[in-house]
Design a protein around this motif. Structure first.
Motif, PDB file in Angstrom:
ATOM      1  N   GLY A  64       6.522  12.579   2.317  1.00 20.36           N
ATOM      2  CA  GLY A  64       5.368  12.373   3.132  1.00 20.36           C
ATOM      3  C   GLY A  64       4.501  11.014   2.809  1.00 20.36           C
ATOM      4  N   ASP A  65       4.606  10.609   1.736  1.00 19.76           N
ATOM      5  CA  ASP A  65       3.938   9.386   1.622  1.00 19.76           C
ATOM      6  C   ASP A  65       4.626   8.203   2.506  1.00 19.76           C
ATOM      7  OD1 ASP A  65       2.677   9.830  -0.722  1.00 19.76           O
ATOM      8  OD2 ASP A  65       4.016   9.375  -1.988  1.00 19.76           O
ATOM      9  N   THR A  66       3.551   7.348   2.927  1.00 23.86           N
ATOM     10  CA  THR A  66       4.013   5.970   3.511  1.00 23.86           C
ATOM     11  C   THR A  66       3.881   4.733   2.563  1.00 23.86           C
ATOM     12  OG1 THR A  66       1.801   5.877   4.343  1.00 23.86           O
ATOM     13  CG2 THR A  66       3.246   7.081   5.706  1.00 23.86           C
ATOM     14  N   ARG A 106       8.187   5.423   6.192  1.00 27.43           N
ATOM     15  CA  ARG A 106       7.796   6.854   5.801  1.00 27.43           C
ATOM     16  C   ARG A 106       8.741   7.243   4.556  1.00 27.43           C
ATOM     17  NH1 ARG A 106       9.084  11.939   9.430  1.00 27.43           N
ATOM     18  NH2 ARG A 106      11.057  10.774   9.398  1.00 27.43           N
ATOM     19  N   ASP A 114       0.622  -1.242   0.077  1.00 24.49           N
ATOM     20  CA  ASP A 114      -0.082   0.069  -0.024  1.00 24.49           C
ATOM     21  C   ASP A 114       0.674   1.302   0.048  1.00 24.49           C
ATOM     22  OD1 ASP A 114      -2.183  -1.650   0.372  1.00 24.49           O
ATOM     23  OD2 ASP A 114      -2.606  -1.163   2.383  1.00 24.49           O
ATOM     24  N   VAL A 115       0.473   2.362  -0.708  1.00 24.01           N
ATOM     25  CA  VAL A 115       0.986   3.640  -0.618  1.00 24.01           C
ATOM     26  C   VAL A 115       0.203   4.458  -0.143  1.00 24.01           C
ATOM     27  CG1 VAL A 115       2.225   5.451  -1.874  1.00 24.01           C
ATOM     28  CG2 VAL A 115       2.637   3.115  -2.484  1.00 24.01           C
ATOM     29  N   SER A 116       0.467   5.031   1.206  1.00 20.98           N
ATOM     30  CA  SER A 116      -0.427   6.203   1.750  1.00 20.98           C
ATOM     31  C   SER A 116      -1.787   5.309   2.010  1.00 20.98           C
ATOM     32  CB  SER A 116      -0.511   7.542   0.973  1.00 20.98           C
ATOM     33  OG  SER A 116       0.960   7.880   1.056  1.00 20.98           O
ATOM     34  N   GLY A 117      -1.958   4.385   2.276  1.00 23.09           N
ATOM     35  CA  GLY A 117      -3.204   3.690   2.517  1.00 23.09           C
ATOM     36  C   GLY A 117      -3.963   3.040   1.350  1.00 23.09           C
ATOM     37  N   GLU A 118      -3.564   3.261   0.221  1.00 24.08           N
ATOM     38  CA  GLU A 118      -4.037   3.000  -1.055  1.00 24.08           C
ATOM     39  C   GLU A 118      -3.429   1.512  -1.706  1.00 24.08           C
ATOM     40  OE1 GLU A 118      -5.068   4.480  -5.615  1.00 24.08           O
ATOM     41  OE2 GLU A 118      -4.131   5.800  -4.160  1.00 24.08           O
TER      42      GLU A 118
END
Length: 283
Positions: A260-262, A276, A202-206
């Motif tokens: 800022g992405d996770t 992060r 996942d990237v930033s929850g997606e």
């Protein structure tokens, strides 16, 4: 066994993960998890250690890379047919090999740094093979006996450096922090079928990647055997085996990582990583 390393970067201690998922300190048993630990006799001795006899690790320490001093860091490109398709490249007839610089290795939850000048930093969840005994010209039937264990690798990649700057892929694969490994090194007896492991990222929850090692073009035993025809593999070498579809460069339009992405990623039986993404800054 599930083996791990914890503590400050460069000063990690070895640990064993017990059945409850808790870290147990191995410092009184071994110095570290490295090439010496991975040879079959050393792993057999470790397997006799009772987890409950070891001190529990307190708190929530940083988890380091699951292996100290990676030797050769060999990677396999385009090893999932659907990833080759999204990359606009043919499915290879033989494994496509490249290297990552060993000093790009970091812990599974450490920050990933976008390199200076990067505009196309990308993600790749991958199964990594850790070698435990010397493998040179081995057959496929012999190959798995040379494997000490498996772990997760995020094969972070800079696509402009990799594909548009000429020369070898290594340029887009080796920036500092581009090789998160872990959280655990899992010995083969813990994995029922290494060619049937679900994987995701996942990237930033997606959700970006969903796949399975079942769809590899070349499986684990084939890769170890094939690579050993060209390179003498040694204990502590790592082979990261390719990624399923869903990378940023394959999106329409392409999507790349920004500060800022996770990233969150995992593979059945091998745990999870969480990073992060941060911008490069001069020291």
């Amino acid at each position: 066994m599930k083996l791990a390393r914890y503590g400050r970067a460069g000063r990690e201690k070895p640990a064993l993960v017990d059945r409850a998922g808790k870290l147990r300190d191995l410092s009184e048993v071994i110095e570290d998890i490295d090439a010496d630990t991975l040879v079959p006799r050393a792993l057999a001795r470790l397997a006799k250690v009772k987890p409950e006899s070891l001190p529990a690790v307190r708190g929530a320490p940083r988890i380091g890379p699951c292996l100290r001093r990676v030797g050769n860091f060999i990677a396999v490109g385009l090893n999932y047919a659907d990833h080759a398709a999204e990359s606009g490249m043919p499915v290879p007839k033989e494994p496509v090999l490249f290297t990552k610089a060993p000093n790009c290795v970091v812990g599974p939850n450490d920050d990933v740094v976008i390199p200076k000048g990067s505009v196309k930093t990308d993600w790749e969840v991958e199964l990594a093979i850790v070698i435990g005994s010397r493998a040179s010209y081995v057959s496929e039937n012999q190959a798995l006996s040379h494997v000490a264990g498996y772990c997760i690798c995020n094969d972070v990649s800079e696509r402009e450096f990799q594909l548009e700057r000429s020369g070898q892929w290594v340029k887009g694969k080796s920036a500092p922090t581009f090789g998160p490994l872990g959280p655990w090194l899992v010995t083969p007896d813990e994995i029922e079928n290494v060619q049937a492991l679900n994987m995701w990222l996942d990237v930033s929850g997606e959700r970006m990647q969903t796949g399975s090692t079942a769809t590899m073009v070349f499986g684990v035993k084939t890769l170890v055997s094939y690579i050993s025809q060209f390179i003498a593999l040694e204990p502590g070498d790592v082979i990261t085996t390719g990624t399923p579809p869903g990378v940023g460069s394959g999106k329409k339009p392409p999507r790349f990582l920004k500060a800022g992405d996770t990233m969150s990623l995992g593979i059945d039986g091998l745990g999870q990583q969480a990073q992060r993404v941060v911008a490069w800054k001069a020291d």
